[in-house]
Design a protein around this motif. Structure first.
Motif, PDB file in Angstrom:
ATOM      1  N   GLY A  91       2.617  -9.240   1.304  1.00 20.31           N
ATOM      2  CA  GLY A  91       1.307  -8.702   1.004  1.00 20.31           C
ATOM      3  C   GLY A  91       1.095  -8.142  -0.381  1.00 20.31           C
ATOM      4  N   THR A 145       0.952  -8.347  -4.298  1.00 21.95           N
ATOM      5  CA  THR A 145       0.832  -9.443  -5.245  1.00 21.95           C
ATOM      6  C   THR A 145       0.715  -8.896  -6.657  1.00 21.95           C
ATOM      7  N   GLN A 170       8.087  -3.981   3.444  1.00 21.51           N
ATOM      8  CA  GLN A 170       6.731  -3.941   2.917  1.00 21.51           C
ATOM      9  C   GLN A 170       6.187  -2.510   2.965  1.00 21.51           C
ATOM     10  N   SER A 184       5.047  -0.250  -0.304  1.00 24.69           N
ATOM     11  CA  SER A 184       3.692   0.283  -0.410  1.00 24.69           C
ATOM     12  C   SER A 184       3.705   1.798  -0.525  1.00 24.69           C
TER      13      SER A 184
END
Length: 93
Positions: free
Chosen positions: A4, A6, A56, A60
């Motif tokens: 997710g 990018t 992920q 984040s």
């Protein structure tokens, strides 16, 4: 980045961020890094880089919810040691 995150250099994305129609979370950076063919791989083999396997969610959390002054220490803590214990010397076992 799989999962997710990018990276882009797209002017369209920058314009979308400026108008409020871009991604809800983003980190804008400026700079340049360049390597010759094989240079990065050689630096990794010589222990010039420390790779940190992150989920992920961990990525984040660090990128978007951790103050920039604390990101290095936070990431290093996921490896289980204090970065002040690192040496400037590289070695191989």
């Amino acid at each position: 980045v799989p999962g997710g995150l990018t990276m882009t250099t797209s002017k369209d994305v920058l314009e979308a961020v400026a108008t409020g129609s871009g991604p809800s979370k983003f980190l804008m950076t400026l700079g340049y890094a360049g390597w010759s063919a094989g240079q990065l791989e050689e630096e990794i083999a010589l222990n010039g880089w420390i790779n940190v396997p992150l989920s992920q969610q961990q990525m984040s959390e660090i990128i978007f919810n951790t103050p920039s002054s604390q990101r290095y220490e936070r990431t290093m803590s996921l490896l289980g040691f204090d970065p002040s214990h690192l040496s400037g010397e590289a070695g191989h076992a």
